[in-house]
Design a protein around this motif. Structure first.
Motif: not given
Lengths: 245, 147
Positions: B75-86, B88-90, B93-96
């Motif tokens: 579960e923790a690994r999954h959450q970590a992946e989500t957090i990292i993905a988000r 990265q997305d953020e 976006n910010e850079r753009m």
């Protein structure tokens, strides 16, 4: 029936050490008292030293009793009957085997005498002992049958009028029931008495060497006879408590 | 029968004495040995059964704990992946956004500079027109005076 032949004296009757009133104190009775006394003292100390984590001696006793009890239960096919008759059957073995082994110790017989009469003598060379055990065993066997089936049903094994053949078989059963007194007592008596005579003779012919293998053999005989007496009692109890058909 | 009794020295009192010996032994061994040993064996069997049950329960608990732990970890690994993905997305976006703002500002500055240049040019032209006019007047006056 005393035979004086080259110094070997053999008599069927027990040696009498003396009389208390008219009661004869025999060497076999004294030996029996000593054997019982030793077992009682041992039992007392054994009970006090009983531990949850056992030592070697305790393991031996536990294993023997556990094995014997399981066997009795298996034969009688009833937990309640096993609990009731196990102490009796086990003690037959313990008493007879212990008495026989004690009877092989060097100071039994003519080595230790009291007014020229042996003080200790193998207990089961006395028909009084073996007959007493036989009477007790047969009484308990009959009691077991009556207690399990009731007087009428148990009696119907021996006296019934269903048919001529049935009646005859009943009578034969009755006779064989009484014959147990003889077979029980004389089997044990004969074995141990013969063993004692055998060793006496061997001692006479070739002391120091010949008696050794015979003594080893007699140790086995003594234990086996105890087991035979106990097992036969067990089987007869099983036969007695089984419903007649 | 009488002979038999005599030959073997059979005496009912001796038989009773031996039977009593045996009875004493049954009672004593029953009380001190068979009873306690049977109770002990039963007790030990119970303890062993309890021990086995305890061990089974402990094993079950341990397995449950292990599966719970692995559940938590995944579960923790999954959450970590989500957090990292988000994240990265953020970040992207910010850079753009930042780049776009910078481009906008740059364009604004260029436009402003163009306007200012045009104004300067216009003003300079106007100024030079006036100057030309005045120079023309002065030239005309000079011509007239000379003539």
């Amino acid at each position: 029936m005393a035979a004086e032949a080259g110094g070997i004296h053999i008599a069927f009757a027990p040696y009498v050490l003396g009389n208390v009133g008219s009661f004869p104190i025999t060497a076999t009775l004294v030996t029996s008292w000593v054997v019982v006394g030793l077992l009682v003292v041992w039992a007392f100390f054994f009970a006090r030293s009983l531990k949850m984590t056992p030592g070697r001696g305790q393991v031996l006793v536990e294993t023997t009793i556990g094995f014997a009890y399981d066997y009795v239960k298996e034969v009688l096919e009833d937990e309640k009957l096993a609990r009731r008759y196990f102490p009796f059957i086990m003690t037959i073995f313990v008493f007879i085997a212990a008495a026989n082994l004690f009877g092989l110790l060097p100071f039994t017989g003519h080595a230790l005498t009291f007014h020229d009469t042996p003080l200790f003598y193998p207990v089961n060379t006395d028909l009084n002992m073996t007959l007493a055990m036989a009477v007790v065993a047969v009484l308990v066997i009959e009691f077991a049958g009556i207690a399990a089936l009731g007087v009428l049903k148990y009696g119907s094994k021996f006296v019934n009028f269903h048919s001529v053949v049935g009646f005859c078989i009943g009578i034969i059963e009755l006779i064989s029931e009484l014959a147990r007194l003889i077979t029980f007592s004389f089997r044990l008596f004969g074995n141990i008495f013969a063993g004692k005579v055998l060793i006496l003779v061997a001692l006479y012919f070739l002391p120091y060497f010949l008696p050794v293998p015979l003594l080893v053999y007699e140790v086995a005989v003594g234990i086996i006879q105890g087991a035979v007496f106990a097992l036969l009692t067990l089987f007869f109890i099983k036969i007695a408590v089984t419903e007649p058909h | 029968m009488g002979d038999l009794v005599q030959v073997f020295g059979i005496d009912w009192r001796l038989m009773v004495a031996q039977a009593v010996n045996f009875a004493v032994l049954v009672a004593v061994l029953g009380y001190f040995v068979y009873g306690p040993v049977m109770r002990l064996l039963a007790e030990r069997a119970k303890k062993i059964a309890e021990g086995i049950a305890d061990a089974a329960a402990a094993k079950e608990e341990r397995e449950a704990a292990a599966s719970e732990r692995s559940g938590i970890v995944s579960e923790a690994r999954h959450q970590a992946e989500t957090i990292i993905a988000r994240a990265q997305d953020e970040g992207k976006n910010e850079r753009m956004t930042i780049v776009k703002q910078a481009q906008d500002r740059a364009a604004q500055i260029v436009r402003d500079a163009d306007l200012a240049a045009a104004e300067g040019k216009r003003k300079a032209l106007k100024d030079s027109e006036a100057e030309v006019a005045r120079a023309a007047v002065l030239a005309a006056e000079k011509i007239l005076r000379n003539s």
